[in-house]
Scaffold this motif. Structure first.
Motif, short mmCIF file in Angstrom:
data_model
loop_
_atom_site.label_atom_id
_atom_site.label_comp_id
_atom_site.label_asym_id
_atom_site.label_seq_id
_atom_site.Cartn_x
_atom_site.Cartn_y
_atom_site.Cartn_z
N ASN A 298 19.14 -26.63 0.59
CA ASN A 298 20.25 -27.32 1.27
C ASN A 298 19.87 -27.78 2.68
N GLY A 299 18.63 -28.23 2.84
CA GLY A 299 18.20 -28.72 4.14
C GLY A 299 17.76 -27.67 5.12
N PHE A 300 17.67 -26.40 4.69
CA PHE A 300 17.22 -25.30 5.54
C PHE A 300 15.72 -25.12 5.33
N HIS A 301 14.96 -25.12 6.43
CA HIS A 301 13.53 -24.83 6.38
C HIS A 301 13.27 -23.70 7.36
N PHE A 302 13.01 -22.54 6.84
CA PHE A 302 12.79 -21.37 7.69
C PHE A 302 11.72 -20.50 7.05
N ASN A 303 10.73 -20.09 7.85
CA ASN A 303 9.64 -19.21 7.39
C ASN A 303 9.69 -17.91 8.17
N TRP A 304 9.39 -16.79 7.51
CA TRP A 304 9.30 -15.54 8.24
C TRP A 304 8.28 -14.59 7.61
N LYS A 305 7.75 -13.73 8.48
CA LYS A 305 6.84 -12.68 8.06
C LYS A 305 7.54 -11.34 8.16
N VAL A 306 7.29 -10.49 7.20
CA VAL A 306 7.93 -9.17 7.16
C VAL A 306 6.85 -8.10 7.10
N GLU A 307 7.05 -7.05 7.87
CA GLU A 307 6.20 -5.85 7.77
C GLU A 307 7.12 -4.64 7.72
N ILE A 308 6.98 -3.87 6.65
CA ILE A 308 7.77 -2.66 6.46
C ILE A 308 6.81 -1.48 6.36
N THR A 309 7.02 -0.46 7.16
CA THR A 309 6.14 0.72 7.10
C THR A 309 6.97 1.99 6.99
N GLY A 310 6.44 2.94 6.25
CA GLY A 310 7.05 4.26 6.14
C GLY A 310 6.03 5.32 6.51
N ALA A 311 6.39 6.25 7.38
CA ALA A 311 5.47 7.25 7.91
C ALA A 311 5.76 8.63 7.33
N PRO A 312 4.79 9.53 7.40
CA PRO A 312 4.98 10.89 6.86
C PRO A 312 6.14 11.66 7.48
N ASP A 313 6.56 11.30 8.70
CA ASP A 313 7.67 12.01 9.33
C ASP A 313 9.04 11.54 8.84
N GLY A 314 9.05 10.60 7.88
CA GLY A 314 10.30 10.11 7.32
C GLY A 314 10.83 8.86 8.00
N SER A 315 10.14 8.34 8.99
CA SER A 315 10.62 7.15 9.68
C SER A 315 10.22 5.89 8.90
N ILE A 316 11.07 4.88 8.98
CA ILE A 316 10.83 3.59 8.33
C ILE A 316 11.09 2.49 9.35
N GLN A 317 10.14 1.57 9.47
CA GLN A 317 10.25 0.44 10.38
C GLN A 317 10.29 -0.85 9.56
N PHE A 318 11.27 -1.73 9.85
CA PHE A 318 11.42 -3.00 9.13
C PHE A 318 11.42 -4.11 10.18
N ASN A 319 10.34 -4.89 10.25
CA ASN A 319 10.18 -5.94 11.25
C ASN A 319 10.16 -7.31 10.60
N SER B 169 3.35 7.93 2.68
CA SER B 169 3.52 6.77 3.54
C SER B 169 3.36 5.50 2.74
N PHE B 170 3.75 4.39 3.34
CA PHE B 170 3.59 3.10 2.68
C PHE B 170 3.59 1.98 3.71
N SER B 171 3.11 0.83 3.29
CA SER B 171 3.24 -0.39 4.08
C SER B 171 3.43 -1.56 3.13
N VAL B 172 4.30 -2.48 3.53
CA VAL B 172 4.57 -3.69 2.75
C VAL B 172 4.49 -4.87 3.71
N LYS C 127 0.86 -1.18 0.00
CA LYS C 127 0.00 0.00 0.00
C LYS C 127 0.90 1.23 0.00
N SER C 128 0.65 2.14 -0.91
CA SER C 128 1.51 3.29 -1.06
C SER C 128 0.70 4.54 -1.30
N SER C 129 1.07 5.64 -0.62
CA SER C 129 0.46 6.94 -0.84
C SER C 129 1.55 7.96 -1.08
N ALA C 130 1.18 9.22 -1.14
CA ALA C 130 2.17 10.26 -1.42
C ALA C 130 3.16 10.44 -0.28
#
Length: 583
Positions: free
Chosen positions: A70-91, A58-61, A53-56
């Motif tokens: 190679n025998g690796f089984h790993f799952n993960w969820k990602v949430e990335i957000t960008g706010a109007p104040d310029g901050s970006i969070q990557f979880n 802010s955004f969220s992914v 979701k993207s606006s002029a």
């Protein structure tokens, strides 16, 4: 995909944030999550359920991802957000669905070295204390920043950028040690034992938050036209060579002959009963190609075959350009070998250049410093893909090569610098028995125009920094410059450059070096010039050739694809995607 968080922009691609910037000033090169196996290979992942979701302002992914390799089984969820104040969070929230050994699993943040070398950085530690450091200018052999909870640095005239980390202890390494043009801040300190067992059901929760303060003023005007400039620095054009492939046809050897290549490299292991046969065959191929042999000899100071090897070489000394000596296990030159064996070799081969260093990454050369006084030159190998393997990373890393030469000269003053060999795919096990390449030892992009453009960039940065000799790829085959039926784009590029016979390089620069590379070659006492330009993108690029000098170009004299839509009119060059042209 372009995303906007107030005054901050970022490009989103394949689960990663790249080129985080304010106006056109980059503040972070990349944020991403990676899992590394026991050999430090970055494992590939699959993304599903992507929501953007993207606006002029802010955004969220959001997406889920998994590794099944190679025998690796790993799952993960990602949430990335960008706010109007310029901050970006990557979880990220991840879980191992089986047990496996890993050297690292976690978030990584990259800073471009050309943007931040020498920049002050304040490090906040978990105990609340602060350290005031600098992003290193010379390539740091060890981690410049340790035990990081947060880091803050200035950008532009008034701006400051801060990163806060959660979920693990982070530290920073200088990735130029592995030919990457970045500093990487990653989790799980290297002082802890690895590989680490990640048991089934193990959870990983990590986050990084980017915040900015003050508006960063525009550094350069934004424009769709990229300008290329001349600088006042000159350097001698380096000697270019190739590695000898394991087998070459008569046609392939004939092509190499017409290149007028400076040398052909061959690796010889004195522990191999076939070393004499291999040596004689390499000398014969050099004779057919009308060039000289650059040997890399793997042995130790006590090797009983050294006298026999020297006797064999002495008979053919005029056909040998240089000899590198490496330990067969470590891939490093042993200081005892330099002190006790090299003087005898020098006496027997007075006109052959003798060298040492490492057959592996620059990191090993940087971390294992010794007295090279008895040698003529030092050497290390190079790959643009030691960590991430995507096209953008490959181009991003070109500029590290300039710093590698400068740092090598600082470590071994007054010694010539050879870079040998250069390959696209990492030689993670560069020294193996008899140097037999595995079946999967080559990158599929070897035959692409992307590889040719990258090679032009590699020559540019190594030459402008003053490298004396460069050995690229192999003569032929999947890791070479051609095969029996085709000349690859990189082969056509090298053919043009070597046939032009440049004597010097004059340094050039561009507004966007990750999009456009320029190489200005000179000969005949600077009275003749040739400008090579590569487009490193999948889009057309417009280049203004006002080089602030009297050099004017009226036509395109060489192009990798003759029918491509490259145009030159009134000093404005339009380049087709991935194009490489000469003017």
């Amino acid at each position: 995909m372009l995303l906007q968080a107030g005054p901050v922009q970022a490009d989103y691609s394949d689960g990663n944030l790249r080129y985080i910037r304010m106006d056109n000033q980059e503040v972070v090169r990349m944020i991403y999550f990676a899992i590394r196996d026991r050999e430090w290979n970055t494992l590939s992942h699959e993304i599903s359920g992507e929501e953007i979701k993207s606006s002029a302002n802010s955004f969220s992914v959001k997406f889920t991802s998994k590794v099944r390799e190679n025998g690796f089984h790993f799952n993960w969820k990602v949430e990335i957000t960008g706010a109007p104040d310029g901050s970006i969070q990557f979880n990220i929230q991840g879980q191992a669905t089986n047990s496996f050994l890993t050297n690292r699993a976690g978030l990584c943040v990259l800073h471009a070295t050309d943007q931040f070398a020498g920049t002050p950085c304040c490090i906040e530690h978990p105990d609340g204390y602060f350290s005031h450091k600098y992003f290193p200018e010379a390539i740091s052999p060890h981690q410049p920043f340790l035990n990081i909870r947060a880091m803050e640095w200035p950008v532009g005239k008034t701006g400051r950028v801060r990163l806060d980390f959660e979920g693990d202890i982070f530290e920073t390494e200088d990735q130029r040690n592995w030919s990457d043009a970045s500093y990487k801040t990653y989790c799980t300190p290297l002082e802890l034992p690895f590989p680490k067992l990640l048991g089934k059901g193990t959870l990983i929760n990590q986050s990084v938050r980017l915040t900015v303060t003050d508006v960063i003023t525009l550094q350069k005007p934004l424009t769709e036209t990229i300008r290329v400039y001349q600088n006042d620095a000159y350097s001698t054009f380096p000697k270019l060579g190739l590695q000898l492939a394991s087998s070459c046809s008569a046609r392939e050897l004939e092509f190499v002959k017409h290149l007028k290549i400076n040398h052909l490299r061959k690796d010889i292991f004195l522990s191999d009963d076939r070393w004499r046969e291999q040596l004689m065959l390499a000398l014969e191929k050099c004779r057919l190609c009308e060039t000289r042999l650059a040997l890399a000899v793997f042995c130790n100071a006590q090797d009983k075959n050294i006298p026999m090897f020297l006797n064999a070489i002495t008979e053919h000394a005029s056909a040998v350009k240089s000899i590198l000596f490496f330990d067969a296990i470590s891939g490093l030159t042993n200081p005892d070998f330099i002190a006790n064996v090299i003087p005898n070799i020098r006496e027997q081969l007075p006109h052959v250049e003798l060298g040492g260093g490492t057959d592996t990454h620059f990191a090993e050369f940087n971390r294992n410093r010794m007295d090279y006084g008895a040698l003529d030159f030092i050497s290390f190998s190079l790959t643009p893909l030691a960590h991430l393997k995507d096209d953008l990373t490959m181009i991003d890393n070109m500029q590290a090569q300039f710093d590698m030469i400068n740092s090598a000269r600082a470590i071994a003053p007054e010694k010539k610098v050879h870079v040998s060999p250069i390959t696209l795919k990492p030689r993670s096990k560069a020294v193996v028995a008899y140097n037999e390449a595995s079946k999967n030892n080559y990158d599929s992009r070897q035959t692409s125009q992307l590889a040719a453009g990258w090679t032009l960039g590699s020559i540019k940065y190594l030459a402008e920094a003053g490298a004396d000799s460069i050995t690229y790829f192999e003569t032929n085959g999947p890791g070479g410059i051609m095969d029996e039926a085709n000349i690859y784009p990189v082969g056509a590029l090298l053919q043009f450059i070597l046939n032009w016979k440049p004597a010097e390089i004059k340094a050039t620069s561009s507004d966007f070096p990750l999009k456009i590379t320029s190489l200005l070659m000179l000969r005949a006492e600077l009275k003749e010039s040739c400008l090579l330009i590569a487009n490193h993108t999948a889009e057309k690029q417009t280049v203004d050739l006002d080089l602030n000098a009297d050099l004017k170009y009226t036509k395109i004299t060489f192009a990798l694809e003759q029918d491509a839509t490259n145009e030159l009119e009134d000093n404005i060059l339009t380049l087709a995607p991935w194009a490489v042209v000469a003017l």
